[in-house]
Enzyme design. Structure first.
Site, short mmCIF file in Angstrom:
data_model
loop_
_atom_site.label_atom_id
_atom_site.label_comp_id
_atom_site.label_asym_id
_atom_site.label_seq_id
_atom_site.Cartn_x
_atom_site.Cartn_y
_atom_site.Cartn_z
CG HIS A 277 -1.88 1.06 1.30
ND1 HIS A 277 -2.99 1.09 0.49
CD2 HIS A 277 -1.93 2.17 2.06
CE1 HIS A 277 -3.69 2.16 0.76
NE2 HIS A 277 -3.06 2.86 1.69
CG HIS B 181 -10.58 3.98 2.44
ND1 HIS B 181 -11.09 4.36 3.66
CD2 HIS B 181 -9.24 3.97 2.61
CE1 HIS B 181 -10.10 4.58 4.51
NE2 HIS B 181 -8.97 4.36 3.90
#
Ligand SMILES: Nc1ncnc2c1ncn2[C@@H]1O[C@H](COP(=O)(O)OP(=O)(O)O)[C@@H](O)[C@H]1O
Ligand SMILES: [Mg+2]
Lengths: 76, 214, 718, 76
Positions: free
Chosen positions: C45, C91
């Site tokens: 990430h 998200h």
């Protein structure tokens, strides 16, 4: 303390929840009211004093007398 | 004639209100909620937004801000005081207007144009408007349903079609004297044809004229 | 090296080789806090380790690019002293775990990326994808995500002015929630994520730090601290839009008054990232005292403090003589602040806790020495079979049109966007519900147009052509408002990078997006990668989302709108003639077919011509509408519904193909001369029925409108 | 029943209310948590049965298991 919406004031959340429950098959539920509970930790020894203080908080800020009643419970 | 546009932490329509009032030739200044002296101002607007995050109850915490003492004084002295959306909710919590707000009937936030009808032309919001005339102004709220068990509020504008379950389809309410008013839709969002409507000008002009008259 | 130690780094998601690199960098075994920092900063990430090698392909330069990819947001020059900052973020996973808070904190995060640059956020967009709404779980996720975006966006006071919603079985157990933010700023207010000169102080602003988002750190704790602390870790982060609103206003005041030298938001890797990246960028070292961090919970450990992802926090770097003023600004806006670090000479980041050194590492190594993987990529063996699958055939065009209009992915998105404040700031000239949103820039004649587009089914059939077409579609969407494409951000939602087939899709998509951007001369100024999206262990369709910013300068005085059609006006189709392909089309999906066939390739030169023509026409033509999902039929029906008027198609045209570079223009006969080779008159606005051809059953506009308006409410059972 | 946010989950609303109380001079309040209570009327005689039904309702709809715990009390 618990802050309860007065019975004469509409409670769209409660109504919506009752309908949703009905759809899920919980037809035995005849009424639903959604209220708030506020859990507070208050420093102090004297329970009566705390009760009095919290009552003041409710009257001033935590509950709106147009909409709500409140109940206070002082725990351990 | 100066208008105080009050900013609480979480208020977000303050610049839009100033922009709208100035575009109508008014003079408006932002005032922080800790201000305790508004004697330089002739009237006040409490704009929309989410004062204190709308936490606990909408408007509940904001009404204790120092500036509210001054707002109460102005209200009592007959100066024009206007609450828009969240500002309306604050005026109710402060007891300057009757009633209180609960969630919209359908439990969802509503941002869209609504049609309003003038029901009382003797308030800061509606002077100069004709009873029965109609306005198209955006609504933008979640707790937009007004309730007033005492039935003491004076309804200045009502929704033509009920969007949120507000009592008597009230969209704007005034005090008995008419100098303090709250409106749930946003007149400052309807001041430019490019954005969809100019009907908000009518309401805001009425407010500005009231400053002169007061 | 002990056995347990090894186990710890693996449980933190580090490979043995990565762990060895840490040892090589430090010349010794890492301490707990150090291991925590490397593990979060080197996660997929934060480090983009599987994608970085490929992202370099994107064209990123243009004379108007002020800040390209790499900072928190891309920044471009829009003239007259104004800059625009833009960024997109996903998200997906948090929204699956808790849709309301997952989506809400996504909005909070993307806002911080933009106001970190010195910009005031002026608009939010969301691109949300779910499994079909006949599943209760998908309805729950959809409603929760929309409520979360509304709850946070409305309260924080930034209008949500557009987006996309799509339903497809590929997202059944893996919804996609992407959010994009646009901000504007004066040229002299640009702030970068730099720590500044030695002597500057690091001031942590905003919400208190708690044990949020440090699931991974539990391994560290259980190895070296008491076990019970583990259940003190929340599985979900809760956003606080009120705190964020105050943080925005406080930061903007700091920028305006020139009180900071640099700012970095606290995102995925929390404090670890917020101290190391700015120090690395500035080529300096820093001393950090963890005891100074204001916390929500007692007894947090150094790894927890360094990894915590608590929301609504920013790090400001401030010259020593400005510290008091900065703290005064924070106090005035009623947010907490704490001086937690001091910039020093050299390149070492030293972290202290309770008087002992818990980390001492080269600051830049966390970002710069992160691993880069060039993972194997192989064209999927199944692809040829899929491309041989049949395309739909249409017997009854009116039935097909109604099926399309009633589909929740094509029907009106009003159920979604009326829950969003899309009018705040008085800039929304065109809001949700058209091709692109158009925001005016007050005090100028300019308008900023934004379109976001994704299409997983198309990219599944051909990721390169899919990627290319998304850029062209977005560009045409902004063009029909009068804007020229200026910059692109992308959000690459893919399956597992450890699958060579996914890596092939990934590489091809980037190639496609890059080619289209090059052809249009539009730079990519930022983006985001989300890997490991899978439903039942099957990777999702490759789903890149392209966000394209266009500049209308000047903005048309009366921009085209769907509702401006009038009886008697002619309907023209502009662009190349469609090939008739229905590969990957909405119709194929609505008919319940698997995606199949070979999508039409884009035509770069044609694209440029069509876009230029649309930009020019936007100043004069009352209605311009891009042809995309559902083809010409749906585009025309949307005009009819918005204008409450019927239309008749009297030429033989392709109704449902989604071939690129086409738009509809509606205007009075003879009012606008159009190039013969590019435009065809196909029908006219008339009556109160939509008539798709000579022998086709008419559809009353009222019926079409009802089906279209209620597509989402019906699917939700409302 | 009472639906309580799990203690480890942040409660920004509670934090804001605590600060507001502090400003009003109620400094003795050390923590505030905002929770919910649902009052329902349910048709039925058998208290155990009702308890079981309401538990099901909480699990299915009323409480969000990711964020909240619940407690049920069957009254008169
Ligand atoms: N999630 C959403 N939030 C806000 N607006 C949305 C959302 N989904 C769709 N819209 C609005 O609906 C319109 C149509 O969306 P879409 O069908 O994706 O457009 P197009 O096919 O032209 O790309 C867009 O203007 C968009 O702004
Ligand atoms: Mg389009």
């Amino acid at each position: 303390m618990t802050i309860n919406r007065r019975p004469e004031i509409a409670d769209p959340e409660g109504t919506t929840v009752r309908r949703a429950l009905e759809e899920l098959g919980f037809e035995q539920v005849t009424s639903v009211r959604m209220d708030r509970v506020i859990h507070m930790e208050v420093a102090g020894e004297d329970r009566d004093e705390i009760q009095a203080q919290v009552t003041k908080m409710c009257e001033q800020l935590l509950a709106n007398p147009v909409l709500e009643d409140f109940e206070i419970e002082v725990g351990g | 004639m100066r208008t105080a546009v009050v900013v609480f932490p979480g208020t977000n329509c303050e610049h839009d209100v100033v922009h709208a009032l100035e575009s109508l030739g008014g003079e408006a200044d932002l005032v922080w909620h800790r201000e305790s002296n508004l004697t330089d101002f002739d009237g006040a607007v409490l704009p929309g937004g989410f004062a204190h995050g709308d936490y606990l109850r909408t408007g509940a915490i904001a009404r204790f801000s120092p500036v509210m003492t001054e707002i109460s004084r102005m209200a009592a002295e007959g100066a024009p005081v206007l609450g828009i959306c969240n500002g309306f909710q604050i005026l109710c919590e402060a007891g300057l207007l009757a009633g209180a707000f609960i969630a919209n009937r359908d439990l969802s936030f509503i941002c869209s144009y609504v049609e309003l009808e003038v029901t009382d032309a003797a308030t800061v919001l509606t002077r100069g408007l004709e009873v029965g005339s109609r306005l198209r102004i955006p609504l933008n709220s979640y707790e937009g349903s007004w309730v007033d068990p005492t039935r003491s509020g004076r309804i200045a504008l009502r929704y033509v079609d009920d969007p949120n379950g507000s009592q008597d389809q009230a969209a704007a309410v005034a005090n008995m004297e008419g100098n303090v008013a709250g409106i749930m839709p946003h007149p400052e969002r309807a001041v430019d044809e490019l954005l969809g409507s100019t009907d908000g000008n009518l309401v805001l002009e009425s407010f500005l004229e009231s400053l002169v008259a007061a | 090296m002990t056995i347990e130690r090894e186990a710890v780094h693996r449980q933190l998601g580090m490979t043995d080789t990565e762990y060895q690199s840490v040892i090589d960098i430090l010349g010794r075994e890492p301490r707990d806090a150090e291991l925590a920092m490397y593990s979060v900063m080197w996660s997929e990430h934060c480090s983009y380790k599987s994608s970085r090698a490929h992202l370099g392909r994107f064209p990123t330069e243009a004379p108007w690019v002020v800040v390209g990819p790499g900072e928190n947001a891309g920044v471009v020059d829009i003239g007259d002293g104004w800059l625009a900052a833009i960024r997109i973020e996903s998200h997906n996973h948090p929204s699956f775990v808790e849709p309301y808070q997952g989506a809400a904190t996504g909005v909070g995060g993307i806002l911080r990326d933009v106001f970190t640059m010195g910009a005031r956020p002026i608009g939010l967009w969301n691109q949300i994808r779910f499994g079909p709404l006949d599943q209760p779980r998908n309805r729950y996720l959809f409603k929760g995500v929309v409520a979360g975006i509304a709850g946070y966006g409305n309260a924080v006071g930034v209008p949500t002015v557009g987006g996309e919603v799509e339903f497809d079985p590929t997202y059944d157990a893996n919804p996609l929630v992407n959010v994009m933010c646009l901000g504007i700023l004066h040229r002299d207010q640009l702030v970068l994520g730099t720590a500044g000169e030695p002597g500057s102080l690091a001031i942590l602003l905003g919400r208190a730090t708690g044990r949020d988002g440090i699931g991974g750190a539990s391994v560290l704790a259980s190895a070296s601290f008491e076990d019970e602390s583990q259940d003190k870790r929340p599985s979900v982060q809760v956003g606080d839009p009120f705190e964020e609103k105050k943080l925005i206003e406080a930061c903007l005041e700091l920028y305006e008054r020139g009180l900071v030298v640099g700012v970095q938001d606290l995102g995925a890797a929390g404090l670890s990232c917020a101290v190391s990246e700015p120090a690395g960028r500035a080529g300096v070292g820093m001393d950090v005292d963890l005891n100074a961090v204001h916390t929500r919970e007692a007894e947090m450990t150094p790894p927890e403090l360094l990894m915590s992802e608590s929301q609504e926090r920013m790090m400001a770097f401030v010259a020593p003589d400005k510290v008091e003023e900065v703290i005064a600004v924070a106090d005035r806006w009623e947010i907490d602040s704490a001086v937690v670090g001091k910039v020093k000479q050299g390149s070492t980041l030293t972290v202290q806790h309770n008087g002992t050194t818990v980390a001492e590492i080269p600051a830049a190594s966390l970002a710069d020495d992160a691993p880069v993987y060039d993972r194997p990529a192989i064209r999927p063996s199944w692809l040829d079979d899929v491309r041989r699958r049949p395309e739909p055939e249409v017997d009854d065009p009116s039935r097909a049109l109604l099926d399309l209009l009633g589909d929740p992915g094509i029907g009106s998105s009003a159920w979604v966007h009326t829950q969003y404040d899309h009018m705040l700031f008085l800039n929304t000239v065109i809001g949700p519900g058209s091709d692109a949103s158009l925001l005016r820039v007050k005090g100028t004649n300019k308008g900023l147009a934004v379109s976001t587009d994704g299409n997983g089914r198309l990219c599944y059939l051909d990721p390169r052509i899919g990627g290319e077409r998304l850029v062209y579609e977005a560009a045409l969407n902004v063009a029909v408002t009068g804007a020229r494409p200026l910059a692109v951000v992308d959000n690459l939602n893919f399956g597992s990078p450890e699958s060579p087939e996914v890596m092939w899709q990934f590489r091809e998509t980037i190639e496609g997006i890059s080619r289209a951007c090059e052809s249009l001369g539009v730079p990519v100024v930022g983006g985001n990668v989300s890997f490991y999206n899978a439903t039942d262990e099957v990777d999702i369709h490759p789903t890149p989302v392209v966000g394209l910013l266009g500049l209308a300068d000047p903005m048309p005085e009366s921009p085209p709108r769907l509702r401006r059609a009038e009886p008697g006006m002619e309907v023209w189709e502009v662009g190349p003639t469609a090939s008739g392909s229905l590969a990957g089309s909405a119709l194929q999906r609505v008919l319940g077919m698997d995606p199949g066939g070979i999508p039409a390739a884009p035509q770069p030169e044609m694209a440029t011509r069509v876009i230029e023509l649309a930009v020019a026409l936007a100043h004069d033509v009352p209605v311009l509408h891009d042809v995309s999902d559902g083809g010409l039929a749906v585009a025309l029906a949307e005009i009819c519904i918005a204008s409450s008027l019927g239309a008749r198609i009297d030429q033989d045209v392709d109704l449902f193909s989604e071939d690129p570079h086409r738009f509809i223009a509606v205007f009075e006969t003879g009012a606008i001369p159009l190039p013969d080779d590019l435009a065809r008159r196909v029908g006219m606005i008339a009556g109160d029925e939509i008539i798709l051809g000579p022998d086709v059953t008419p559809i009353p506009v009222a019926e079409a409108a009802d089906v279209w308006h209620n597509a989402i409410p019906r699917a939700l059972g409302l």
